[in-house]
Design a protein around this motif. Structure first.
Motif, mmCIF file in Angstrom:
data_model
loop_
_atom_site.group_PDB
_atom_site.id
_atom_site.type_symbol
_atom_site.label_atom_id
_atom_site.label_comp_id
_atom_site.label_asym_id
_atom_site.label_seq_id
_atom_site.Cartn_x
_atom_site.Cartn_y
_atom_site.Cartn_z
ATOM 1 N N ALA A 61 8.610 -45.873 -21.704
ATOM 2 C CA ALA A 61 9.309 -47.142 -21.931
ATOM 3 C C ALA A 61 9.752 -47.256 -23.381
ATOM 4 C CB ALA A 61 8.397 -48.309 -21.572
ATOM 5 N N TYR A 62 8.892 -46.801 -24.301
ATOM 6 C CA TYR A 62 9.189 -46.937 -25.720
ATOM 7 C C TYR A 62 10.323 -46.005 -26.142
ATOM 8 C CZ TYR A 62 8.561 -46.400 -30.732
ATOM 9 O OH TYR A 62 8.777 -46.323 -32.077
ATOM 10 N N TYR A 63 10.322 -44.799 -25.565
ATOM 11 C CA TYR A 63 11.284 -43.775 -25.986
ATOM 12 C C TYR A 63 12.722 -44.231 -25.758
ATOM 13 C CZ TYR A 63 13.787 -39.344 -26.055
ATOM 14 O OH TYR A 63 14.674 -38.358 -26.319
ATOM 15 N N ARG A 64 12.940 -44.966 -24.664
ATOM 16 C CA ARG A 64 14.302 -45.392 -24.342
ATOM 17 C C ARG A 64 14.861 -46.356 -25.389
ATOM 18 N NH1 ARG A 64 13.166 -47.445 -19.094
ATOM 19 N NH2 ARG A 64 11.765 -45.735 -18.614
ATOM 20 N N GLU A 65 14.001 -47.154 -26.011
ATOM 21 C CA GLU A 65 14.478 -48.142 -26.980
ATOM 22 C C GLU A 65 14.405 -47.637 -28.415
ATOM 23 O OE1 GLU A 65 11.986 -51.433 -26.009
ATOM 24 O OE2 GLU A 65 12.710 -51.275 -23.951
ATOM 25 N N SER A 66 13.769 -46.496 -28.622
ATOM 26 C CA SER A 66 13.590 -46.026 -29.990
ATOM 27 C C SER A 66 14.699 -45.049 -30.364
ATOM 28 C CB SER A 66 12.245 -45.332 -30.119
ATOM 29 O OG SER A 66 12.305 -44.106 -29.451
ATOM 30 N N ALA A 67 14.664 -44.624 -31.626
ATOM 31 C CA ALA A 67 15.658 -43.657 -32.113
ATOM 32 C C ALA A 67 15.063 -42.256 -32.171
ATOM 33 C CB ALA A 67 16.153 -44.088 -33.491
ATOM 34 N N LEU A 68 13.991 -42.020 -31.425
ATOM 35 C CA LEU A 68 13.292 -40.742 -31.533
ATOM 36 C C LEU A 68 14.039 -39.632 -30.808
ATOM 37 C CD1 LEU A 68 9.609 -41.871 -31.034
ATOM 38 C CD2 LEU A 68 10.846 -41.492 -33.140
ATOM 39 N N ASN A 69 13.740 -38.413 -31.213
ATOM 40 C CA ASN A 69 14.348 -37.210 -30.632
ATOM 41 C C ASN A 69 13.483 -36.690 -29.489
ATOM 42 O OD1 ASN A 69 16.572 -36.883 -32.125
ATOM 43 N ND2 ASN A 69 15.919 -35.021 -33.147
ATOM 44 N N PRO A 70 14.027 -35.810 -28.656
ATOM 45 C CA PRO A 70 13.186 -35.150 -27.656
ATOM 46 C C PRO A 70 12.013 -34.388 -28.266
ATOM 47 C CG PRO A 70 15.471 -34.823 -27.115
ATOM 48 C CD PRO A 70 15.452 -35.560 -28.416
ATOM 49 N N GLN A 71 12.181 -33.806 -29.473
ATOM 50 C CA GLN A 71 11.062 -33.090 -30.102
ATOM 51 C C GLN A 71 9.917 -34.044 -30.417
ATOM 52 O OE1 GLN A 71 14.420 -32.522 -31.157
ATOM 53 N NE2 GLN A 71 14.308 -30.942 -32.733
ATOM 54 N N ASP A 72 10.259 -35.242 -30.919
ATOM 55 C CA ASP A 72 9.229 -36.233 -31.229
ATOM 56 C C ASP A 72 8.501 -36.638 -29.954
ATOM 57 O OD1 ASP A 72 10.643 -35.999 -33.521
ATOM 58 O OD2 ASP A 72 11.715 -37.889 -33.262
ATOM 59 N N LEU A 73 9.282 -36.755 -28.866
ATOM 60 C CA LEU A 73 8.674 -37.123 -27.584
ATOM 61 C C LEU A 73 7.672 -36.061 -27.145
ATOM 62 C CD1 LEU A 73 8.807 -39.169 -25.252
ATOM 63 C CD2 LEU A 73 10.438 -37.668 -24.147
ATOM 64 N N ILE A 74 8.012 -34.783 -27.344
ATOM 65 C CA ILE A 74 7.098 -33.701 -26.956
ATOM 66 C C ILE A 74 5.801 -33.792 -27.755
ATOM 67 C CG2 ILE A 74 6.778 -31.202 -27.039
ATOM 68 C CD1 ILE A 74 9.792 -30.981 -26.417
ATOM 69 N N ILE A 75 5.924 -34.051 -29.073
ATOM 70 C CA ILE A 75 4.725 -34.163 -29.913
ATOM 71 C C ILE A 75 3.825 -35.279 -29.401
ATOM 72 C CG2 ILE A 75 3.903 -34.744 -32.224
ATOM 73 C CD1 ILE A 75 6.513 -33.547 -33.293
ATOM 74 N N LEU A 76 4.436 -36.452 -29.153
ATOM 75 C CA LEU A 76 3.633 -37.610 -28.736
ATOM 76 C C LEU A 76 3.040 -37.388 -27.346
ATOM 77 C CD1 LEU A 76 5.846 -40.500 -30.070
ATOM 78 C CD2 LEU A 76 3.646 -39.750 -30.909
ATOM 79 N N ALA A 123 4.948 -50.931 -32.755
ATOM 80 C CA ALA A 123 3.881 -51.706 -32.112
ATOM 81 C C ALA A 123 3.969 -51.700 -30.584
ATOM 82 C CB ALA A 123 3.881 -53.131 -32.651
ATOM 83 N N PRO A 124 5.191 -51.789 -29.986
ATOM 84 C CA PRO A 124 5.263 -51.822 -28.513
ATOM 85 C C PRO A 124 4.602 -50.620 -27.847
ATOM 86 C CG PRO A 124 7.379 -52.401 -29.432
ATOM 87 C CD PRO A 124 6.522 -52.012 -30.585
ATOM 88 N N LEU A 125 4.685 -49.449 -28.483
ATOM 89 C CA LEU A 125 4.084 -48.240 -27.896
ATOM 90 C C LEU A 125 2.591 -48.442 -27.679
ATOM 91 C CD1 LEU A 125 4.226 -45.202 -27.187
ATOM 92 C CD2 LEU A 125 3.966 -44.719 -29.592
ATOM 93 N N PHE A 126 1.913 -49.003 -28.700
ATOM 94 C CA PHE A 126 0.455 -49.139 -28.613
ATOM 95 C C PHE A 126 0.055 -50.356 -27.789
ATOM 96 C CE2 PHE A 126 1.380 -46.675 -32.363
ATOM 97 C CZ PHE A 126 0.513 -45.621 -32.216
ATOM 98 N N SER A 127 0.794 -51.458 -27.963
ATOM 99 C CA SER A 127 0.400 -52.664 -27.222
ATOM 100 C C SER A 127 0.610 -52.461 -25.726
ATOM 101 C CB SER A 127 1.202 -53.866 -27.725
ATOM 102 O OG SER A 127 2.568 -53.655 -27.558
ATOM 103 N N ARG A 128 1.675 -51.721 -25.350
ATOM 104 C CA ARG A 128 1.931 -51.504 -23.936
ATOM 105 C C ARG A 128 0.877 -50.588 -23.333
ATOM 106 N NH1 ARG A 128 6.567 -51.570 -20.071
ATOM 107 N NH2 ARG A 128 5.850 -49.930 -18.695
#
Lengths: 172, 67
Positions: A97-112, A69-74
């Motif tokens: 901001a969301y990526y730092r607190e999440s458990a996502l990978n750099p690949q997921d970050l590229i997709i988003l 939710a923080p990703l969209f609300s922010r």
């Protein structure tokens, strides 16, 4: 006595370290799954609701899983706060901001990130296409992440404690 | 003498832990790391044992006057 205390501290700290790593592995598939659902909701908001980007993001943030939710609300907050900011820039800021607190990978970050660059700048059909692409990619990442979690969660849980015990035994 | 009994228990402990770690790593598909852990355990135990072996050799040499 103090030796025993130190031994307990070594075992506890390495055990907590192992559990932290295991937690990252087990959190990632859950986050990816709820991210997929959230993107599906966003697609519905865009294609059938035809809402403003801000309203669509707020709706998704209200209804989706707490973890994402923080990703969209922010992003919605940034869009409504700073006049003149594009949806892509708001998404980018929120993603950082969301990526730092999440458990996502750099690949997921590229997709988003590549999804964000096409958000809110074209017609509905085009955005839906990009959202579908991102959902497919996230789905395949999710399948990979689940396999990794199944293998690594148990491993790291044990590895932390056993490694600590081994260190204690060697140094005792 | 008490010291060497302690050492035997320590070696047994390392053996048990290394065996469990090896089983877990193998189950997780990381067999190379399992081999590394086994090898490391072996090296550590050898470092402990070699000191006692050196004492044994010194005693043998002194018994047969091989100086």
């Amino acid at each position: 006595m103090i030796k025993l205390l130190g031994a307990a501290m070594v075992v506890a700290s390495s055990g907590i370290g192992g559990m932290t790593v295991a937690g990252r592995y087990s959190r990632r598939p859950r986050e990816l799954k709820s991210l997929g659902y959230a993107l599906q909701m966003l697609e519905t908001e865009i294609s059938y609701g035809a809402n403003h980007m801000k309203v669509a993001l707020e709706q998704v943030a209200n209804r989706c899983d707490q973890a994402v939710a923080p990703l969209f609300s922010r992003a919605a907050a940034e869009l409504s706060a700073a006049a003149g900011i594009t949806a892509a820039a708001a998404w980018e800021n929120s993603l950082c901001a969301y990526y730092r607190e999440s458990a996502l990978n750099p690949q997921d970050l590229i997709i988003l990130r590549s999804l964000g660059s096409s958000l809110g700048i074209s017609d509905r059909a085009d955005q839906v296409k990009h959202l579908n692409l991102a959902m497919e990619q996230i789905k395949s990442e999710n399948a990979k992440a689940e396999g990794e979690a199944a293998r690594n969660v148990k491993l790291w849980n044990y590895l932390g404690f056993l490694g600590g015990l081994l260190v204690v035994l060697i140094l005792y | 003498m008490v010291n060497s009994i302690d050492l035997i228990f320590k070696i047994a402990g390392v053996g048990i832990l290394v065996a469990v770690l090896n089983a877990i790593l193998k189950q997780a598909g990381k067999e190379e790391q399992g081999h590394i852990v086994t090898l490391a355990g072996l090296a550590i135990v050898f470092i402990w044992v070699i000191q006692l072996l050196a004492i044994l050799f010194d005693q043998v040499k002194s018994v047969f006057k091989l100086f």
